[in-house]
Design a protein around this motif. Structure first.
Motif, PDB file in Angstrom:
ATOM      1  N   SER A  71       0.832  -1.222   0.000  1.00 13.36           N
ATOM      2  CA  SER A  71       0.000   0.000   0.000  1.00 13.36           C
ATOM      3  C   SER A  71       0.855   1.256   0.000  1.00 13.36           C
ATOM      4  CB  SER A  71      -0.937   0.016   1.219  1.00 13.36           C
ATOM      5  OG  SER A  71      -0.206   0.145   2.418  1.00 13.36           O
ATOM      6  N   THR A  72       2.146   1.134   0.361  1.00 10.59           N
ATOM      7  CA  THR A  72       3.052   2.291   0.298  1.00 10.59           C
ATOM      8  C   THR A  72       3.062   2.876  -1.115  1.00 10.59           C
ATOM      9  OG1 THR A  72       4.464   1.412   2.047  1.00 10.59           O
ATOM     10  CG2 THR A  72       5.449   3.038   0.587  1.00 10.59           C
ATOM     11  N   ALA A  73       3.091   2.003  -2.119  1.00 18.72           N
ATOM     12  CA  ALA A  73       3.072   2.468  -3.512  1.00 18.72           C
ATOM     13  C   ALA A  73       1.763   3.184  -3.827  1.00 18.72           C
ATOM     14  CB  ALA A  73       3.259   1.279  -4.459  1.00 18.72           C
ATOM     15  N   LEU A  74       0.679   2.722  -3.227  1.00 19.51           N
ATOM     16  CA  LEU A  74      -0.642   3.301  -3.491  1.00 19.51           C
ATOM     17  C   LEU A  74      -0.812   4.658  -2.808  1.00 19.51           C
ATOM     18  CD1 LEU A  74      -2.670   0.003  -2.964  1.00 19.51           C
ATOM     19  CD2 LEU A  74      -2.123   1.067  -5.161  1.00 19.51           C
ATOM     20  N   THR A  75      -0.356   4.780  -1.567  1.00 19.86           N
ATOM     21  CA  THR A  75      -0.474   6.061  -0.867  1.00 19.86           C
ATOM     22  C   THR A  75       0.398   7.120  -1.533  1.00 19.86           C
ATOM     23  OG1 THR A  75       1.248   5.428   0.737  1.00 19.86           O
ATOM     24  CG2 THR A  75      -1.025   4.990   1.349  1.00 19.86           C
ATOM     25  N   PHE A  76       1.548   6.719  -2.025  1.00 14.71           N
ATOM     26  CA  PHE A  76       2.425   7.644  -2.751  1.00 14.71           C
ATOM     27  C   PHE A  76       1.748   8.118  -4.044  1.00 14.71           C
ATOM     28  CE2 PHE A  76       6.304   8.153  -5.585  1.00 14.71           C
ATOM     29  CZ  PHE A  76       6.621   9.410  -5.094  1.00 14.71           C
ATOM     30  N   THR A  77       1.061   7.212  -4.701  1.00 12.46           N
ATOM     31  CA  THR A  77       0.326   7.553  -5.924  1.00 12.46           C
ATOM     32  C   THR A  77      -0.794   8.549  -5.630  1.00 12.46           C
ATOM     33  OG1 THR A  77       0.788   5.373  -6.852  1.00 12.46           O
ATOM     34  CG2 THR A  77      -1.019   6.607  -7.846  1.00 12.46           C
ATOM     35  N   ILE A  78      -1.509   8.344  -4.527  1.00 11.59           N
ATOM     36  CA  ILE A  78      -2.590   9.254  -4.129  1.00 11.59           C
ATOM     37  C   ILE A  78      -2.046  10.663  -3.874  1.00 11.59           C
ATOM     38  CG2 ILE A  78      -4.151   9.782  -2.195  1.00 11.59           C
ATOM     39  CD1 ILE A  78      -4.852   6.804  -2.097  1.00 11.59           C
ATOM     40  N   ALA A  79      -0.851  10.737  -3.247  1.00  8.74           N
ATOM     41  CA  ALA A  79      -0.241  12.049  -2.979  1.00  8.74           C
ATOM     42  C   ALA A  79       0.007  12.812  -4.266  1.00  8.74           C
ATOM     43  CB  ALA A  79       1.068  11.865  -2.211  1.00  8.74           C
ATOM     44  N   TYR A  80       0.290  12.096  -5.337  1.00  8.87           N
ATOM     45  CA  TYR A  80       0.568  12.731  -6.628  1.00  8.87           C
ATOM     46  C   TYR A  80      -0.716  13.111  -7.371  1.00  8.87           C
ATOM     47  CZ  TYR A  80       1.659  12.955 -11.620  1.00  8.87           C
ATOM     48  OH  TYR A  80       1.746  13.336 -12.933  1.00  8.87           O
ATOM     49  N   LEU A  81      -1.714  12.227  -7.329  1.00 10.17           N
ATOM     50  CA  LEU A  81      -2.900  12.406  -8.167  1.00 10.17           C
ATOM     51  C   LEU A  81      -3.889  13.441  -7.638  1.00 10.17           C
ATOM     52  CD1 LEU A  81      -3.686   8.682  -9.098  1.00 10.17           C
ATOM     53  CD2 LEU A  81      -2.748  10.454 -10.605  1.00 10.17           C
ATOM     54  N   PHE A  82      -3.936  13.637  -6.299  1.00  9.17           N
ATOM     55  CA  PHE A  82      -4.975  14.481  -5.713  1.00  9.17           C
ATOM     56  C   PHE A  82      -4.382  15.639  -4.927  1.00  9.17           C
ATOM     57  CE2 PHE A  82      -6.746  10.187  -6.069  1.00  9.17           C
ATOM     58  CZ  PHE A  82      -7.877  10.440  -6.841  1.00  9.17           C
ATOM     59  N   ASN A  83      -5.185  16.688  -4.752  1.00 14.94           N
ATOM     60  CA  ASN A  83      -4.725  17.804  -3.918  1.00 14.94           C
ATOM     61  C   ASN A  83      -4.649  17.342  -2.461  1.00 14.94           C
ATOM     62  OD1 ASN A  83      -7.154  18.395  -2.345  1.00 14.94           O
ATOM     63  ND2 ASN A  83      -8.048  19.266  -4.207  1.00 14.94           N
ATOM     64  N   PRO A  84      -3.907  18.065  -1.602  1.00 18.37           N
ATOM     65  CA  PRO A  84      -3.678  17.618  -0.225  1.00 18.37           C
ATOM     66  C   PRO A  84      -4.945  17.270   0.555  1.00 18.37           C
ATOM     67  CG  PRO A  84      -2.209  19.401  -0.737  1.00 18.37           C
ATOM     68  CD  PRO A  84      -3.135  19.271  -1.909  1.00 18.37           C
TER      69      PRO A  84
END
Length: 430
Positions: A71-84
């Protein structure tokens, strides 16, 4: 808060406050707006996090455990795709639900959610400020921003976690952090590149992520298999050590008791946790070489000098057995030298003083104390707890490292009742 120290409790509270501050700032600065495509992506990633958290890899940290998940890869992806604001909200919901379903203690839920939410939110802020949407994803500038974001995300998430664990297992933060980061470095260098690929596909061709599902599964099983192999190997060696202890009724559970004292000494010295684990493992296996010694010699009350030479070979045989396994080669050296003496008259290599590995010197003290204070078939007298400590003191500088003897006496004296219960359950029950 149960089962945690005051410092750990303060850290959990501080992490939660930082998380609330960042979330409040994001509420004021950003909008909670999702288009249809964003909603689909958010649902896919949230479900993926929930599923992946159910298949984490357990990493032992002393008496505690850490969890590593794809899930580390997924949370990092979310940080990139969406605003804070959106990133923090998605992570908070996903992580909290996952921990609740896993029935974790409430303060672990609070810490995990706040820690991952804060790390993801800060990373998202960084991307929001520095990532250039007018440049290609693969431009040198944007790749540099993404790699920097990965370092920020990893540091923020891991630092708070290992700071908390260092409080719990009572280890200096810097050395504890560095040794654990080294331990999981292969996994980290796998997960973040996978996150970058996820980012690219979600940005340009979301359907391509369907082909990444086998990769996520493969990474999980590769991580899981590594730690399973390590644990299964340990269990196999422990089983052999237990067989050796049971060959002679007097030595049943001897290796376990030696490991208990060894760990207490290592903890008092505040050795790095990886070194402590290595020494304690060697303590558990220190007599494994006796599997190669014939039973009639081991059980003989008055063995001849030739037979004593055969018995003394057990430290070399133990090194050979354990040394065949690449994961335990350092421990094999500790096993070889656990019968060396401070004055150089021990065996097999007649090392003296600090030529003897530290772990071997610690095991020698624990091994001798247990041998002195438990019944053995080849002698009539058993030394009392107090007499055993006195013997250690008298042999300091001759048989044992004098500095370690002082530490051992302090630890054993302070934990006398606890050690008696652990070391002599039969006596304690009488």
């Amino acid at each position: 808060m149960q089962n945690i120290t005051k410092k750990a409790g303060l850290l959990i509270s501080l992490t939660f406050l930082l998380f609330l501050f960042l979330f409040s700032y994001s509420l004021l600065r950003f909008r909670f707006i999702l288009n249809k495509e964003d909603i689909i992506v958010a649902i896919i990633l949230s479900i993926s996090i929930l599923v992946s958290e159910k298949f984490h890899v357990i990493i032992p940290i002393g008496s505690e455990v850490s969890e590593l998940s794809v899930s580390t890869a997924l949370t990092f992806t979310i940080a990139y795709l969406f605003n804070p604001l959106l990133a923090i909200s998605l992570i908070t919901i996903s992580e909290a639900l996952s921990d609740i379903v896993s029935k974790k203690q409430w303060y672990k839920i609070v810490f995990n959610t706040a820690n991952i939410g804060f790390a993801t939110g800060i990373t998202s802020l960084y991307f929001w400020k520095f990532y250039n949407n007018f440049l290609p994803f693969t431009s040198a500038y944007n790749i540099g921003v993404i790699i920097s974001g990965a370092l920020i995300h990893f540091f923020l998430e891991s630092f708070a976690l290992y700071l908390l664990l260092s409080f719990i297992v009572n280890r200096p933060l810097l050395s504890f952090y560095i040794e654990n980061i080294k331990f999981i470095s292969v996994e980290i260098f796998t997960l973040y590149p996978l996150g970058i690929v996820l980012m690219y596909f979600f940005k340009y061709n979301p359907l391509m992520n369907a082909f990444l599902l086998p990769s996520l599964i493969a990474v999980y099983y590769a991580l899981q298999r590594r730690y399973v192999v390590i644990q299964e190997t340990k269990n196999a060696l422990f089983a052999i050590a237990e067989v050796v202890d049971k060959k002679i009724p007097d030595t049943i559970d001897h290796s376990k008791r030696v490991a208990i004292i060894t760990e207490a000494i290592c903890n008092e010295l505040k050795l790095p946790l990886s070194q402590t684990n290595e020494i304690v493992l060697a303590a558990m296996l220190h007599d494994i070489g006796k599997i190669a010694v014939p039973d009639f010699i081991l059980k003989k009350q008055n063995p001849s000098e030739e037979e004593m030479e055969v018995i003394r070979l057990h430290s070399i045989e133990g090194e050979k057995i354990v040394g065949r396994l690449s994961l335990f080669r350092k421990g094999a050296l500790l096993i070889r030298h656990h019968h060396e003496r401070w004055d150089g008259t021990g065996y097999p290599d007649h090392l003296k003083g600090e030529e003897i590995p530290l772990g071997s010197r610690i095991i020698a003290i624990a091994d001798s104390f247990d041998a002195m204070t438990t019944q053995r078939f080849y002698r009539d007298k058993v030394r009392s707890f107090k007499e055993g400590l006195k013997e250690l003191k008298e042999c300091a500088g001759i048989q044992f490292d004098p500095n370690l003897v002082d530490v051992a006496i302090k630890v054993i004296s302070e934990k006398k009742e606890e050690l008696i219960k652990l070391m002599y359950p039969l006596l304690n029950a009488q």
